[in-house]
Structure formats: structure tokens, C-alpha cells
Write a protein that holds these residues in place. Sequence first.
Motif, PDB file in Angstrom:
ATOM      1  N   ALA A 182       0.816  -1.212   0.000  1.00 60.04           N
ATOM      2  CA  ALA A 182       0.000   0.000   0.000  1.00 60.04           C
ATOM      3  C   ALA A 182       0.847   1.258   0.000  1.00 60.04           C
ATOM      4  O   ALA A 182       0.531   2.245  -0.680  1.00 60.04           O
ATOM      5  CB  ALA A 182      -0.943  -0.016   1.203  1.00 60.04           C
ATOM      6  N   SER A 183       1.957   1.239   0.741  1.00 57.34           N
ATOM      7  CA  SER A 183       2.801   2.432   0.797  1.00 57.34           C
ATOM      8  C   SER A 183       3.474   2.697  -0.556  1.00 57.34           C
ATOM      9  O   SER A 183       3.698   3.851  -0.926  1.00 57.34           O
ATOM     10  CB  SER A 183       3.863   2.284   1.890  1.00 57.34           C
ATOM     11  N   PHE A 184       3.785   1.642  -1.299  1.00 53.95           N
ATOM     12  CA  PHE A 184       4.384   1.818  -2.620  1.00 53.95           C
ATOM     13  C   PHE A 184       3.423   2.548  -3.546  1.00 53.95           C
ATOM     14  O   PHE A 184       3.786   3.543  -4.191  1.00 53.95           O
ATOM     15  CB  PHE A 184       4.746   0.446  -3.191  1.00 53.95           C
ATOM     16  N   TYR A 185       2.188   2.089  -3.616  1.00 52.27           N
ATOM     17  CA  TYR A 185       1.215   2.720  -4.509  1.00 52.27           C
ATOM     18  C   TYR A 185       0.734   4.070  -3.984  1.00 52.27           C
ATOM     19  O   TYR A 185       0.132   4.846  -4.732  1.00 52.27           O
ATOM     20  CB  TYR A 185       0.031   1.782  -4.738  1.00 52.27           C
ATOM     21  N   ALA A 186       1.008   4.358  -2.717  1.00 54.79           N
ATOM     22  CA  ALA A 186       0.641   5.661  -2.154  1.00 54.79           C
ATOM     23  C   ALA A 186       1.687   6.737  -2.444  1.00 54.79           C
ATOM     24  O   ALA A 186       1.507   7.889  -2.044  1.00 54.79           O
ATOM     25  CB  ALA A 186       0.431   5.535  -0.645  1.00 54.79           C
ATOM     26  N   ASN A 187       2.755   6.371  -3.137  1.00 51.22           N
ATOM     27  CA  ASN A 187       3.806   7.331  -3.489  1.00 51.22           C
ATOM     28  C   ASN A 187       3.323   8.199  -4.655  1.00 51.22           C
ATOM     29  O   ASN A 187       3.494   7.845  -5.822  1.00 51.22           O
ATOM     30  CB  ASN A 187       5.089   6.578  -3.861  1.00 51.22           C
ATOM     31  N   HIS A 188       2.735   9.327  -4.333  1.00 48.70           N
ATOM     32  CA  HIS A 188       2.120  10.161  -5.368  1.00 48.70           C
ATOM     33  C   HIS A 188       3.136  10.965  -6.174  1.00 48.70           C
ATOM     34  O   HIS A 188       2.763  11.572  -7.180  1.00 48.70           O
ATOM     35  CB  HIS A 188       1.081  11.089  -4.739  1.00 48.70           C
ATOM     36  N   SER A 189       4.384  10.959  -5.755  1.00 46.32           N
ATOM     37  CA  SER A 189       5.399  11.588  -6.596  1.00 46.32           C
ATOM     38  C   SER A 189       5.760  10.670  -7.765  1.00 46.32           C
ATOM     39  O   SER A 189       6.300  11.131  -8.782  1.00 46.32           O
ATOM     40  CB  SER A 189       6.656  11.906  -5.782  1.00 46.32           C
ATOM     41  N   TYR A 190       5.435   9.381  -7.620  1.00 50.48           N
ATOM     42  CA  TYR A 190       5.626   8.429  -8.717  1.00 50.48           C
ATOM     43  C   TYR A 190       4.299   8.168  -9.438  1.00 50.48           C
ATOM     44  O   TYR A 190       4.197   8.319 -10.653  1.00 50.48           O
ATOM     45  CB  TYR A 190       6.210   7.128  -8.185  1.00 50.48           C
ATOM     46  N   PHE A 191       3.295   7.797  -8.674  1.00 54.31           N
ATOM     47  CA  PHE A 191       1.979   7.548  -9.261  1.00 54.31           C
ATOM     48  C   PHE A 191       1.185   8.853  -9.231  1.00 54.31           C
ATOM     49  O   PHE A 191       0.344   9.081  -8.369  1.00 54.31           O
ATOM     50  CB  PHE A 191       1.272   6.425  -8.501  1.00 54.31           C
ATOM     51  N   ARG A 192       1.484   9.681 -10.188  1.00 55.78           N
ATOM     52  CA  ARG A 192       0.943  11.032 -10.179  1.00 55.78           C
ATOM     53  C   ARG A 192      -0.472  11.085 -10.762  1.00 55.78           C
ATOM     54  O   ARG A 192      -0.809  10.344 -11.680  1.00 55.78           O
ATOM     55  CB  ARG A 192       1.858  11.964 -11.013  1.00 55.78           C
ATOM     56  N   SER A 193      -1.252  12.023 -10.206  1.00 61.83           N
ATOM     57  CA  SER A 193      -2.584  12.270 -10.748  1.00 61.83           C
ATOM     58  C   SER A 193      -2.457  12.981 -12.081  1.00 61.83           C
ATOM     59  O   SER A 193      -1.450  13.646 -12.376  1.00 61.83           O
ATOM     60  CB  SER A 193      -3.398  13.120  -9.776  1.00 61.83           C
TER      61      SER A 193
END
Length: 257
Positions: free
Chosen positions: A243-254
Motif C-alpha cells: 500500500a505504501s508503494f502505490y501511495a507514493n504520489h510523486s511516482y503515481f501522479r494524478s
Amino acid sequence: MPGIAGQHWPDALAHPAFALLAPLTAQLPRVPALADWQRLPPVHTQSGLPLQCVDPSSLSRYYEAEIYELGRIATRDDWHDCFNALVWHSYPRSKAALNALHYRLLPDTGQGPRGPVRDAATLFDECGLIVPYSDPALLELLVGHEWSTLFVDRRDDWGRHIDALVFGHATFENLLAPFTGLTGKCWPVQVEPAFFALPLAARMAQLDSQVCTSLSAGWLTTPRQLPPLPYLGIPGWWPQQDASFYANHSYFRSRRR
């Protein structure tokens, strides 16, 4: 700096992204020198010439013109050009179509402004992934940057209704030592659901044909047609996809609105 020819293939090729290269690396037990590439079945340019890997110092024309007019591709003794040659043998029709596209748009001098078509072609050539999908909703999630839904909620759809096959040789090079932040440019290809039950070689041949046809028809006009994909989010492409990996919004950007 010493070259890579003669080395054993690195352990990094166990990453699932490299599976499509396995039939080629099995025929080349070690990283090939220039002459070793001729051990693989021949591939041809759209001008009908068999492709030959050559020392860059021997070129007499601009890079793309040398390929199209003489069938000679500059191949340095490094990972970048090694993967480029492997991709030529993996997707021969698409690579030949890309070369023909560049060649058609070259000024007489072989230099000059590139323009959006060649920029898009270069992005796909360097860092592209072909993304076959049978469910349009999954493509909508990708284009809309709905990463949590695409990678987590719809995790079981990967390999069944959507997939990603690396095309860009720089992407292969980056995956030798992957790090969070790696992103590619996608070429979406709609397929029938039965596509995903085909053997890998048959899937690659179909995608190669479809991408080649689109390139030759002039479909590619701007980099905006190639949506980004933070591909380490693909199930199985990163060792710790919690969950913490996919919560990295600097990588998985909107997506920017």
C-alpha cells in the motif's frame, strides 16, 4: 570504459519485462560482439535490405539514412545499443516502420528540425511499451492516471485483459537496475479477449503487425498520443508492491486537469 561483448547475460534479465527477449538471448549465450548478431535470423528494413550491426565509426550517412539506404545500423558495445538490436529482432516490422518514418521526414542534409512526429517516434522507440487491452475501461484508467484502481483493484486483469510489453530499448536498459520513478510511454492496441491466451511469440507478432500498420498509415503525429505509464506498478514488476508503494504520489501522479 570496457565494453559488454562476451559477458554473460545479467541476472536482471529474470525480471518479467525481459521474457520477450528470452528466445533471442537463448541463441546468444553471451552478450554478442558485432559479428555475433549475424547468428540470429535476418531482419530487413522497409527498403528490403538485411540489417547489419556495424561499428558507428564506419557510418557514411546520418544514422536513420544509413539504416534505410544501406541496411547498416550503428551498434556500440553497450547495453543501450545491444537492446536496440534485440528489439529489432523482436519487433522487426515496427522497427523498420519507425526507421522509414524518420527517413521520410529527414531533410536533404540529414539534419534540421525534428518536429512532433519524429519526437513521438523517438519517445516510443526509446521508452515505449505496447499495451494490448481487451477491456476499454482498463485503458481509460491508464489514460486517467487512476493508478490505484488499475494496479491494485484490477490487479487480476493484468495478463488477462491488459498487458504491457516493453518496446523501448532505453526502458530495457533502465530495468537492469530499476528505481522508483521509471516511466514509459504507451502505445495502446485494442485486441480481442482471446489474444491473451496466445503464446507470447504469437502475441508479439500480432502487436508488431498492428503497430507497423498504424505507423505506416501515419497514425503517430504527436507525443500526446502516447500516455505515460509508471510501469513498476505493473503487478510483479517491483518486489514490494504494498500500500505504501502505490501511495507514493510523486511516482503515481494524478492527471493534470
